[in-house]
Every structure is written in C-alpha cells, then in structure tokens.
Design an enzyme around this catalytic site. Structure first.
Site, PDB file in Angstrom:
ATOM      1  N   GLY A 132       0.459   4.503   3.230  1.00  0.00           N
ATOM      2  CA  GLY A 132      -0.635   5.583   3.586  1.00  0.00           C
ATOM      3  C   GLY A 132      -1.211   5.186   5.070  1.00  0.00           C
ATOM      4  N   THR A 136       2.764  11.740   7.328  1.00  0.00           N
ATOM      5  CA  THR A 136       3.747  12.625   7.084  1.00  0.00           C
ATOM      6  C   THR A 136       3.811  14.095   7.162  1.00  0.00           C
ATOM      7  OG1 THR A 136       4.844  11.138   5.487  1.00  0.00           O
ATOM      8  CG2 THR A 136       5.261  13.152   4.909  1.00  0.00           C
ATOM      9  N   GLU A 297       8.456   7.356  -4.912  1.00  0.00           N
ATOM     10  CA  GLU A 297       7.843   8.639  -5.104  1.00  0.00           C
ATOM     11  C   GLU A 297       9.166   9.467  -5.413  1.00  0.00           C
ATOM     12  OE1 GLU A 297       5.996   9.778  -1.267  1.00  0.00           O
ATOM     13  OE2 GLU A 297       4.877   7.850  -1.408  1.00  0.00           O
ATOM     14  N   ARG A 311       9.220   1.607  -2.065  1.00  0.00           N
ATOM     15  CA  ARG A 311       8.895   0.502  -1.508  1.00  0.00           C
ATOM     16  C   ARG A 311       8.412  -0.735  -2.311  1.00  0.00           C
ATOM     17  NH1 ARG A 311       4.072   3.846  -1.230  1.00  0.00           N
ATOM     18  NH2 ARG A 311       4.381   4.627   0.957  1.00  0.00           N
ATOM     19  N   HIS A 829     -15.333 -30.520 -10.907  1.00  0.00           N
ATOM     20  CA  HIS A 829     -16.194 -31.376  -9.839  1.00  0.00           C
ATOM     21  C   HIS A 829     -17.569 -30.379  -9.595  1.00  0.00           C
ATOM     22  CE1 HIS A 829     -12.809 -34.160  -9.141  1.00  0.00           C
ATOM     23  NE2 HIS A 829     -11.973 -33.046  -9.284  1.00  0.00           N
TER      24      HIS A 829
END
Length: 871
Positions: A132, A136, A297, A311, A829
């Site tokens: 994003g 596009t 997608e 991706r 610790h």
C-alpha cells in the site's frame, strides 16, 4: 548497455526486481507457474524511471533535503514529497519512451481497459512488503490516459507514507526505483485476498480467504467487511459471512464507482465452499513456487481465478529449520534471559556453543525444542512447573498446545524427568562459605582464561576458544553451583507458600530478601551511587558530563582522558575506571557478545550517573543497603513471633527460621553465574576483535565489526583462508535489520503458530493490565517508558516501564519507585533485584510499553500482579 523501456510480463521473473520492481517481478514469476492465470500485460522498466528522474531539475538537491528530514517531522515530509511528486508529474515523457509504451498498447488493443500499477524495487521483498505504499489505477482507457497514469505511478514513489516508511527502515531514497505494470483489466464477480498462512497466529497449515463482490478495492479501502473463510489441510474449517452492502465496479468509459448491492445478495457468500478450497490449492502452488507463505490478491472471473498479485507475508515469525516432518514445540530463550531483541550471527553462535542445551535459531532469536520433554508425562510435569514459576504465560501457552491431543505425541517415560522440587538442594548445608568458595572458583577460572588467551592468534586462537567453551560449560554445570542456586529459589518458594498458608500473607519472602549478601547485580547498582558521590561536588565535571550526553565521541576512550583534564576530573575518572574494572563487561542485551560493553562505551553510564548526582544525597548506597537489611531483619522477627502464636507455632517458626537463613545465604548467589558468563564473554570478544583488526589490516574485511555477521565457524574459516563472502555479510546485515520488526513468541510450533498464553485471572479490576507479581508492595507515580537505558531521564518516585531488564539495567533501579516490564518471571534478574531494593514490581505485562504512555500516572500492585492507569 541498451536500455529497454518495456518488457512483456512473460519475459520477466522474480529475479528481475531491479528491472521491473517487486510487483512486476512477482507477476512475471506467477505467470510462469503452470495452471496459474495472470492477466496479460507489460512492465515499463526502471530504465524509464531513471531517464525521467535524470531530466528533473534540482532533483538531487531535493533528495538530499528529504534524506536529512526526521521521520517524525510529518509536515516537512508532506511538503517536500508533494513538491517532488508535482515535479515528476510535470515532466513530459520523451518521444521514444512514449512510443515504446504506446507501441506495447497497440499490440494488445489501444482502447482496451488496463490497470496501471506501481512496482517499486523495494517492495514485496521477503523482509519488507511496502504494502500500500505506492499507487494503483484501475480501468484506465486510451494511450493518453495510460501515459498520464504511468507518470502518476512514478511520482507515487514519493507519497508521504512511502517516504516515511523508507526513512524508518533505513532505506536510501536514491536506491529505490519505480517500474510500472500495465495489465489488462479484469471485471470480476468477486475478489479478495488469500493468506497462505494465518496472518494472526502464524500457523502455516491454516489459510484464510477474505472475499467480497466486485473489484478488490472495496476490501482494500475498508469500504466493506469481507467474508472470511478458514481452510486447514485442504478442508474448510470456519467461515463468517458479512453483510456486503457495497462494491466497487468498473465504468465503461474508464474509472471505477461505488455501487449499492441488492439487499437479497448482501448476505450471500461471495464464494462457494468448493471455490474457496480450489483457491487455497492455487495459493499452495504459488507458495511452493516462491518458497514462503504468500499474501495473494485474486479475482473470480467466469468461475476461474485470476491472480493479480502475490507478495511474501513479512510479519510471520520464521520457523526453526529441522529437516524433518515431525511436530515440534519451541520455547523462547530470550524470554528467560531478559533479552528478546534479535542477536547478530556471531552472538547467536557463541551463545549456542556455550549453552547447556541444544538451541535452534529463527528470526535472530534462539529457541529450545521441548517436544520430547512434553511428550513424556514424568518430565512434562517438571518442565511445566519450572517454566510456569518463571513465566506463567509460557506454561499456559504450552498447556494450550498440549490440549490439542494430536500435536504432541505421548511417549512412555524414558529416563529421569528432572529432580523433584527441592531435591537438588536437599543435600547442601546453609553455609555462607559455600558461596565464598563458588565465587572464588569462578574468579580463578576467569583469571586462567585471561592468561591463556593472551598469546593466541589465528587458527590457534579458535582451537583455544573451543577448549575454553568446554571449561565455560563445566563451570556453568558445577553441581555445587546448581545446588546453591536451587537452595535459594526453593527456600523462597517454600516461604511464600507456607507463610501464605499459615499467616495469609502474600509474597512475604520479598521483604525477607532485602539487601541479601553477595548479590553482584544489586551491588553494581549501589556502586554507581558511590561513583556519583565522587562526582557531585565537582561542578566542572558535572557540566562536562552533561555535555557528553549529547556528543558522539569517535573514540569512547577519549571521554575519560578529557575528563582527567578538569578540576576534580582525575578523581572522577579513577572512580569510573574502578567501576568499569569490576562491571565494564556488562551492557544491555549482554547475552549477545556483539553488543557494545560499558568498558567499550562508557558514555552509556553518564545519564545514570547524572540522575544519581541529582536525585541522591552523599552516602546513599550504604544507607540504602542498611535500610534494606534492617527491614528484612524486622520482617523476620515479625513473622517468627506471629508464627509462634499459632497452634504448633514453635515448629512452624523453627522451620521458617531455617528457610529464612537459607534464603539470605543463597539468594544473592543467584546472580553470580551470569556475571561469570558475561565476564568470560568479554575476554572472548576482545580476542576476536583483535583478530578482526588483523583481518582489516590484511584487507580481508573493510571494518572489524563485520565479524559480528559471521558465525564462530565462519569466522574461523575466514581467519584460515583470508577470504570472505562480502555478499553474505550484506545479506546478514539486511536480515538483522528486518528481524527488529518481528515480535518473538514465547512459544512457537513447527506449524509456525505463535502461542501467546494468558493469565486467566478474575481477581483483577476492569481495565487493569495483568502481569506477574514479583516484588511486593503498592506504589503510585509517574510512568517513565524507557526503551533505551542510555536515554533514561528519571527522577525520584518515577516508575520504570520497559520491555525487559537484564542485569545491566539495575543501576537504574536505585533511583526508581517501581518497575513494570513486558517480559520476566519470578526468578529473572529484574525480579530478583526489584526484591533486593524493595521496589514493587509487576513483570510479564503484555505490550506495557504501548499501553502505558510516558508521563501517565499509574499504580503498580506488586503483591497482586496488576497495573492500573490512573490518568
């Protein structure tokens, strides 16, 4: 080299990111997978983008300005990035470049509809998705409109969000170039996203499908809630059908519009169950091709799926490699060691070489495979008990996995399941001389290491170190040392359990352990108060130190030399030097040998010293210790007198007295073995860095810190061969940077599922943050959220809120009123030192540093294990 401005998608694959960007390369790769349909199209290459940028006036100056901006200065980034976009969009596309694009369109149909999509060289990468970030444009019709939208895609490399993302990820704007994908537009019945692994839990066996009607833009933009389908092992296991009131459709003349969906269709599923299963099968084929889980997608056109993007899912925590198909359950080492940051390769390999159990690496962190111990009922109970006392969330996560009957096989009890609680310490006397002897043994062993390593160089150094690692493990596994540690812990647990049962008092041992002797970590915090006492009267020294906080010294050693030139500076330097001689091997994240130690970067201590100068009076260290000792003594008298008043009271009081003596004898020693480990580590490190300097001198390495990106064995090979793989080092640097974005899970399965665990408590007020009570008391104050010890700015009464505290943080503990951490357990610790100093503390508070804001007033319930946000 001939520049190519246009390439058909069929001509490219995922190896050509530099030419066609991440999206173009993945689409080219997808179009080569048998049975995967990808809309046809072409890529306008990065050569075209470079040509346009070269023609942009004053672009170099603007990129210089951009790289100098702070990522948090949103207004400046917004203004400058908008100027750059306008400049790029205003450049006329040269005739030959325009002809190459319109020629490619003419072959495919000039008046057809296309999607014009940005494809940057830094996107859809295994380590950063950049999802994003760029633009596009859908349903673009006609050559003039296509050219205009190609320019817009080039410009979208400089959207505000893309610029900020690169700056936050340390990516140089000049190294990223923009290609553009021009693809035939598809007009789908339904569209959406497929994750081939569960994006929330990380489970690689579970796929999820988000689906809606029309174009996928409706889902991406958040216009509608999608239908969500879950598929496991090829079968649908869950679905949630949403009321999809709107969709985005393409317009005949170009562009898109929102439409209202007919009320009868709104609650119909966008996909049938069979289509969902078929889509996941396609996703598995894509995942196999790219070799990692994918975010895909998709569009449904005439009952066939077309893939428009794939991706890598970059947010998944990696799974340790085992080379088998068996189920495995891994527990995080970092959560036990109070260091959940990623480690560099040398740090990982050195810890593995010196650890007592085999460890597996994933995402720059270490994990222990506990599958076999969980599989056997006898060892399972002991493991859950030990891990649960340390961190209840780990125990709960393991029980969650065990509740799935099929994941961990049940094995017959083979061999011992570990000593029963209290067994390891049963034979040891309550004798302070034991602790004295153990500390001396450690000192002698480290002195021998320092003597032996002095003369070793080259391959002989590595042979020596391999032997030293065996001695290291022998010291760690010394039975007497383990008995002393267990004696202190068992006595603490006994006191807490019995005093709650007999007197109804929670966590009584917390007060009884105040100012226990021989605690090297709490001594370290108090010793820095003594350093402040030397510095406080010297106004020149204080002013100099205030300046040092804001200066980057090329050589840290210069800071101490400069100090000695001031009035009172010699005494100040000597005090700091003496402190570094005893504690200089420590640092934040000290289990990673590659982290800079205080001795290497003494300015790290300056803010803490200045806080101590400001917040304390002279003699504070001795007073603090004595106050704690007297409180513990008073508590002991109180507990014993109350016990004697009970039925069978003399016996109870005698038993309690025996355990109190035991706690005070041994609990301080709990911190010593880690001090010994880190002392040895600094000896190893100095020898390896001297070796690195020789490699730099021989032109084998450009800089000595490059050895941190090699494993111990790889470094050994480089020292022998005088040859190094520069590309490997660069890959490791990139991977290390990417690992910082990952959150390591407490428990991880071989399916990739991150199992978080829960406290499952109903005794906490609504809205309170739940954690583990580790140090009794209730305190109210200002929260100081500190992620880097060197940037701490604390005042008396402040409550420290941080992700984790290893021993190096304890100098801060002397100046605070309470402690909240995201990671920790009863015997880690931070918890031990909080009890030593009498600080109310709650650890294991999930996301504390995000949920509590710096400066808010909070109340820490250290006895009951929760935190309230007051304002």
């Amino acid at each position: 080299m001939i520049e190519r401005y246009v390439l058909d998608l069929q001509e490219v694959d995922e190896m050509q990111v530099a030419v066609v960007g991440g999206k173009g390369a993945h689409l080219g790769g997808l179009s080569r997978i048998e049975g995967i349909r990808v809309p046809g199209g072409f890529c306008v290459t990065t050569d075209a983008f470079r040509r346009i940028m070269a023609g942009a006036p004053s672009m170099d100056d603007r990129l210089d300005q951009l790289s100098r901006l702070n990522p948090d200065d949103r207004e400046a980034i917004r203004t400058l990035s908008a100027q750059i976009r306008r400049t790029i969009e205003g450049i006329a596309i040269p005739g030959d470049l325009a002809a190459a694009i319109t020629g490619a369109l003419a072959q495919r149909g000039e008046q057809a509809a296309y999607a014009v999509r940005s494809s940057a060289t830094a996107e859809d990468l295994p380590t950063a998705s950049f999802a994003g970030q760029q633009d596009t444009y859908l349903n673009v019709v006609g050559p003039a409109a296509i050219l205009q939208h190609v320019s817009r895609c080039w410009a979208s490399l400089f959207t505000e969000r893309a610029v900020t993302y690169r700056q936050r990820n340390g990516i140089d704007h000049r190294t990223v170039h923009m290609a553009v994908v021009v693809q035939h537009m598809v007009f789908p019945h339904a569209a959406g996203i497929l994750f081939t692994a569960d994006p929330v839990t990380g489970n690689r066996k579970v796929a999820t499908v988000d689906a809606g009607f029309g174009l996928g833009e409706a889902l991406v933009s958040g216009l509608v809630n999608p239908d969500v389908f879950t598929v496991r092992d090829g079968e649908g296991v869950a679905k949630a059908i949403a009321a999809k009131q709107r969709a985005v459709h393409a317009l005949p003349a170009g562009g898109t519009q929102e439409v209202v969906i007919d009320s009868q269709r709104q609650e119909q599923p966008a996909l049938t169950d069979a289509q969902v299963v078929r889509l996941v099968q396609i996703g598995r084929r894509i995942e196999a091709h790219f070799g990692r889980p994918q975010d895909v997608e998709w569009c449904l056109v005439d009952d066939g799926f077309q893939i428009v993007q794939s991706r890598p899912i970059t947010t998944l925590f990696p799974v340790p490699e085992t080379g088998d198909e068996e189920n495995h359950v891994y527990v995080s080492v970092g959560h036990g060691q109070m260091m959940t940051d990623p480690m560099k390769p040398l740090g990982l390999s050195m810890w593995r070489l010196t650890a007592m159990v085999p460890m597996h690496e994933a995402g720059g962190r270490l994990f222990v495979d506990v599958t076999r111990r969980l599989a056997s009922p006898a060892s399972r109970a002991g493991l859950l008990d030990v891990l649960g006392r340390g961190d209840p969330l780990i125990r709960d996560a393991l029980e969650t996995v065990l509740d799935r009957d099929d994941f961990v096989p049940s094995l017959p009890d083979a061999g011992p399941g570990g000593p029963p609680p209290g067994g390891a310490s049963a034979s040891i006397e309550t004798d302070p001389a034991i602790v004295t002897e153990l500390i001396e043994r450690s000192r002698v062993s480290i002195a021998a290491l320092e003597r032996g390593i002095r003369t070793k160089t080259g391959p002989a150094l590595f042979d020596f170190l391999l032997e030293a690692f065996e001695e290291h493990k022998r010291v760690l596994s010394d039975p007497l040392s383990l008995q002393a540690i267990m004696a202190g812990m068992d006595a603490t647990w006994w006191l807490n359990d019995k005093l709650q049962e007999w007197l109804g008092e929670k966590n009584a041992a917390d007060t009884l352990t105040l100012s226990a002797p021989d605690n090297i970590t709490s001594e370290m915090g108090l010793a820095l108060l003594d350093v402040a006492d030397v510095i406080r009267p010297q106004s020149e020294v204080v002013a100099f130190l205030q300046g040092v906080q804001h200066i980057e010294y090329a050589e840290e050693a210069a800071f101490l030399d400069e100090l000695a030139k001031l009035a009172g500076g010699t005494e100040a330097r000597d005090a700091i030097e003496a402190y570094l001689d005893r504690y200089g091997m420590r640092c934040v994240g000290e289990i990673d040998i590659t982290r800079p130690r205080w001795r290497e970067r003494p300015t790290t201590l300056v803010p803490v010293i200045l806080d101590n100068v400001r917040n304390f009076e002279p003699g504070a260290a001795e007073r603090r210790f004595e106050e704690g000792r007297q409180k513990a003594q008073k508590k002991e008298q109180d507990v014993l007198s109350r016990l004697r008043a009970l039925p069978d009271g003399d016996r109870k009081a005698d038993e309690a007295k025996r355990m109190i003596d035991r706690v005070r004898t041994f609990i301080g020693y709990r911190e010593y073995p880690k001090y010994g480990i880190v002392s040895r580590y600094f000896v190893y490190k100095r020898a390896l860095l001297e070796e690195a300097e020789r490699l730099v001198g021989a032109d084998v390495l450009p800089e000595k810190e490059d050895i941190f990106y090699l494993t111990f064995q790889e470094l050994h090979d480089v020292v022998r061969s005088h040859q190094v793989d520069d590309q490997l080092i660069q890959q490791r640097k990139d991977a290390f940077r990417a690992y910082h974005a990952l959150t390591p899970p407490r428990v991880l399965t071989s399916d990739g599922e991150a199992v978080t665990g829960a406290y499952r408590r109903d005794d906490v007020p609504a809205g309170a943050l739940v954690g583990l009570a580790v140090s009794a008391g209730t305190i109210e104050g200002r929260a100081r959220v500190v992620l880097d010890m060197a940037e701490a700015d604390l005042e008396a009464g402040d409550i420290l809120v941080t992700s984790f505290t290893d021993p190096s943080w304890s100098p801060l503990f002397v100046g605070i009123a309470g402690l909240v951490t995201e990671v920790g357990g009863l015997m880690t610790h931070g918890a031990v030192i909080a009890r030593e100093y009498g600080l109310p503390a709650v650890v294991g508070v999930e996301q504390a540093t995000r949920l509590i804001r710096d400066g808010q007033r909070i109340r820490v319930h250290g006895t009951d294990g929760y935190v309230e946000i007051l304002a």
